[in-house]
Design an enzyme around this catalytic site. Structure first.
Site, PDB file in Angstrom:
ATOM      1  CD  GLN A 208      12.654  41.184 -55.366  1.00 37.85           C
ATOM      2  OE1 GLN A 208      13.526  41.561 -56.140  1.00 37.85           O
ATOM      3  NE2 GLN A 208      12.144  39.948 -55.420  1.00 37.85           N
TER       4      GLN A 208
ATOM      5  CB  CYS B 161       9.094  37.320 -58.516  1.00 34.45           C
ATOM      6  SG  CYS B 161       9.536  38.732 -57.495  1.00 34.45           S
TER       7      CYS B 161
HETATM    8 NI    NI Z   1      10.857  39.982 -58.788  1.00 30.84          NI
END
Ligand code: NI
Length: 190
Positions: A51, A99
């Protein structure tokens, strides 16, 4: 410490197979600190290395900030390096997830209640632990990131369609967030 920009759902790094970490280093420790800072800044409870654009097997979790889960033990910040899920157990539980890479999109996901996981902590000491409830949920979600899996993948085609306009907005970089996002790259996958 530094805030790291978060890559969004259509970035190919979120779909890559992640590499194992094979040694401790100053840069690894700095990265872990930066990931915690980035996670707290965005009010997240977990953050996986892909991420922030690093395709390695690392995620951080601090999932104690949920007031209705005070019956669970207070774990504080946890670091998971090269994690392997040994088993999941218990009933399948439906719980809403979001998220940081898919801002503004939330939906229910079914996951088993418990997870037993082997991992290395930030001192690269091997650990084996079982987690339940909210912690187990967050750990399973972050572990998925290291396999190139997003919570969207669990949704029915119908549920995904409901999120289509929000996803398009993220994809075009039009979504405003209170935390920094990485600029969109070429070579998107869907
Ligand atoms: Ni996530």
């Amino acid at each position: 410490m530094a805030l790291l920009p978060i890559v969004t759902y259509n970035d190919s790094v979120l779909r890559e197979k992640t590499e194992k970490i094979d040694e401790n280093s100053e840069s690894l420790q700095t990265l872990i600190d930066d990931m915690f800072e980035t996670m707290y800044n965005s009010s997240g409870v977990g953050l996986a290395a892909p991420q922030i654009g690093e395709s390695i097997q690392l995620f951080v979790v601090d999932a104690d900030a949920i007031p209705d889960e005070i019956d669970e033990p207070n774990e504080g910040p946890l670091v998971f390096i090269n994690p392997v899920i040994i088993e999941t157990s218990g009933e399948e539980v439906r719980m809403e997830e979001g998220c940081l890479s898919i801002p503004d999109v939330r939906d229910d996901v079914l996951r088993p209640l418990n997870v037993r996981i082997e991992f290395f902590d930030r001192d690269l000491k091997k650990q084996e632990r079982e987690f339940t409830g909210w912690m187990s949920r967050v750990i399973q979600h972050e572990f998925d990131h290291l396999q190139g899996v997003l919570f969207l993948d669990y949704l029915s085609a119908f549920r995904r369609r409901l999120h289509r306009s929000a996803l398009k907005k993220i994809d075009k970089g039009l979504l405003e967030t209170e935390y920094p996002l990485a600029p969109k790259k070429q070579g998107n996958v869907t």
